[in-house]
Enzyme design. Sequence first.
Site, PDB file in Angstrom:
ATOM      1  N   LYS A  67       0.835  -1.200   0.000  1.00  0.00           N
ATOM      2  CA  LYS A  67       0.000   0.000   0.000  1.00  0.00           C
ATOM      3  C   LYS A  67       0.867   1.246   0.000  1.00  0.00           C
ATOM      4  O   LYS A  67       1.824   1.341   0.777  1.00  0.00           O
ATOM      5  CB  LYS A  67      -0.893   0.044   1.237  1.00  0.00           C
ATOM      6  CG  LYS A  67      -1.784   1.292   1.241  1.00  0.00           C
ATOM      7  CD  LYS A  67      -2.571   1.441   2.520  1.00  0.00           C
ATOM      8  CE  LYS A  67      -1.752   2.107   3.615  1.00  0.00           C
ATOM      9  NZ  LYS A  67      -2.586   2.587   4.724  1.00  0.00           N
ATOM     10  N   GLY A 222      -5.666   9.045  16.064  1.00  0.00           N
ATOM     11  CA  GLY A 222      -4.977  10.107  15.325  1.00  0.00           C
ATOM     12  C   GLY A 222      -3.459  10.026  15.326  1.00  0.00           C
ATOM     13  O   GLY A 222      -2.807  10.470  14.384  1.00  0.00           O
ATOM     14  N   ASP A 224      -0.726   8.597  14.411  1.00  0.00           N
ATOM     15  CA  ASP A 224      -0.204   7.547  13.547  1.00  0.00           C
ATOM     16  C   ASP A 224       1.258   7.775  13.163  1.00  0.00           C
ATOM     17  O   ASP A 224       1.784   7.092  12.310  1.00  0.00           O
ATOM     18  CB  ASP A 224      -1.082   7.412  12.305  1.00  0.00           C
ATOM     19  CG  ASP A 224      -1.119   8.711  11.505  1.00  0.00           C
ATOM     20  OD1 ASP A 224      -0.575   9.722  11.980  1.00  0.00           O
ATOM     21  OD2 ASP A 224      -1.698   8.707  10.405  1.00  0.00           O
ATOM     22  N   LYS A 228       2.766  13.059  17.108  1.00  0.00           N
ATOM     23  CA  LYS A 228       1.336  13.286  17.192  1.00  0.00           C
ATOM     24  C   LYS A 228       0.808  12.769  18.537  1.00  0.00           C
ATOM     25  O   LYS A 228       1.317  11.795  19.090  1.00  0.00           O
ATOM     26  CB  LYS A 228       0.607  12.597  16.038  1.00  0.00           C
ATOM     27  CG  LYS A 228       0.861  13.268  14.680  1.00  0.00           C
ATOM     28  CD  LYS A 228       0.013  12.656  13.598  1.00  0.00           C
ATOM     29  CE  LYS A 228       0.295  13.259  12.236  1.00  0.00           C
ATOM     30  NZ  LYS A 228      -0.344  12.481  11.152  1.00  0.00           N
TER      31      LYS A 228
END
Lengths: 313, 313
Positions: A67, A222, A224, A228
């Site tokens: 991906k 959130g 990730d 953060k």
Amino acid sequence: MKIWTKDEIIARFNMERAVRMIEEGFVAYSRKTVQVPPVQNFQFDAANGDCCVKSAYVEGAAAFAVKVSTGFYDNPKQGLPSNNGLIVLFSATTGEPVALLQDEGWLTCVRTALAGQLAARLLAPREVHGIGIIGSGEQARLQLEYLQPVTGCRDVFVWGPSAKNRGHYVEKMSALGFNVRAMDSAEEVAANANLIVTTTPSREPLLRSEWIRNGTHITAVGADSASKQELDPAIICRARVIVVDSIDQCSKYGEVSHALSAGLIHAEQLLELGALLDAGQRARDDTNLAQITVADLTGVAVQDVQIAASVGA
Amino acid sequence: MKIWTKDEIIARFNMERAVRMIEEGFVAYSRKTVQVPPVQNFQFDAANGDCCVKSAYVEGAAAFAVKVSTGFYDNPKQGLPSNNGLIVLFSATTGEPVALLQDEGWLTCVRTALAGQLAARLLAPREVHGIGIIGSGEQARLQLEYLQPVTGCRDVFVWGPSAKNRGHYVEKMSALGFNVRAMDSAEEVAANANLIVTTTPSREPLLRSEWIRNGTHITAVGADSASKQELDPAIICRARVIVVDSIDQCSKYGEVSHALSAGLIHAEQLLELGALLDAGQRARDDTNLAQITVADLTGVAVQDVQIAASVGA
């Protein structure tokens, strides 16, 4: 090689099948019957962009996946979405490309929300009297939408930094049958909810421990990447049950990493989502109504290969 | 996103443009003005297969690339080629997918052969009296084909483990205007050649130092992962000039790693191909006719992004 556009992917998508396969992926991940090489990262400073390449193979599956997801945060200025990307499935028996999913990042949003559903299944209080949503973007919408199978509660309290987006959120989610109220602060959300999902790219805590009522479960999706953070580390410390999608990854970044590095918790306290799903038991003590629980979901590549296979294999 | 099939890629391919861009890629790599995250690897033991994901961005370029290449070595039993794969180019300013190159591994073969051409330009003797080729597969054909611009020699001596493949090789390369003779051993090849290219996936040395004549240059391209080896480490030790495509990578695997771990050479002796191309000078001392030189090419992702961009951007 089959090539699927975003519209075709959305048309082929089946939530039950996707959830089942993602659950199997998490179980395989925790059993270590997967190959998940380290994530590749790019930074494009001049364009305020980044990219990550996540690949995974669940041993015994017909296909493995690569991906690529991109985030270019100045795109909206020129009318383009910030996120983009695609997934390619390859045969695990011949190496041939099997399917290209041009999902433009949609499957990443969905698999993240479905992990929230799985966490809520294990951890949400039996009686949810209010759902709290922090953030008001696409992930905030999907998280709420996919909570529908795991709770009968339809009373929702939302706050996000943008008042305009809060208004859009209320409008869109009300159309799905929720009673949604926009609040003026995250504190007000916490005061009204005992199942909270945080969905922002914040770099500082948005929820403080003193606002969280006893008996609340919080899923944070959130954080990730490094730096953060959405939760006060004191919330993690206070939680009786701390579930992570990946002990390895959440120890490096995610909410849990901040509490670990501050010495507030020990790595031994972390429970991996796949191991809990494997055991087939709720992770919450339903006899203890004061218990606070947290799920820290940073996103692992097994989710990507499984959701892609659920659509495109 | 443009989608190119293998036939379309071959039709669009321009060797001069590809060589120029790969050269620029090597220079950028040695100047460290690139982003090349660590390679992702998979092993599929049940299917005798493997896969690697190589990604690269040359700072300032319009696009970055993610390449997936697979090798499934039992495929020929069911009439499929062993190698497959594809490359996707993404915009470095918006993150959007720009082009999908369904090259089935062809571009990887070609970029490997073109690195051989660049190495020969810097290192082949001024007077090549015989070209030696070890191996007789597709890479052996491409290496010879792409040597044409850098030497006038057309006398070729080939050996590979399969007598049948040697016969095919003689037939195919003779059709391109070479005088090709199949030899019964690698030793006979070495006795007749002063420019040798080794192209096999061997896991033990095929060329011994005592067979190599003074004044010979050897380019080895087969050892692209751990445990592969084509050259006697004593050859590396004897070489006056040791050129590698990546000091970092060749120190871990490749021919050079074996000589390093045996203490036969020091890392300081290694010269990086991109740094030599940047300097614009031959790496061989043309006044010293006895000099032995070696190029160890393990394959770096800048080659992939550059050859893909030369075709598909």
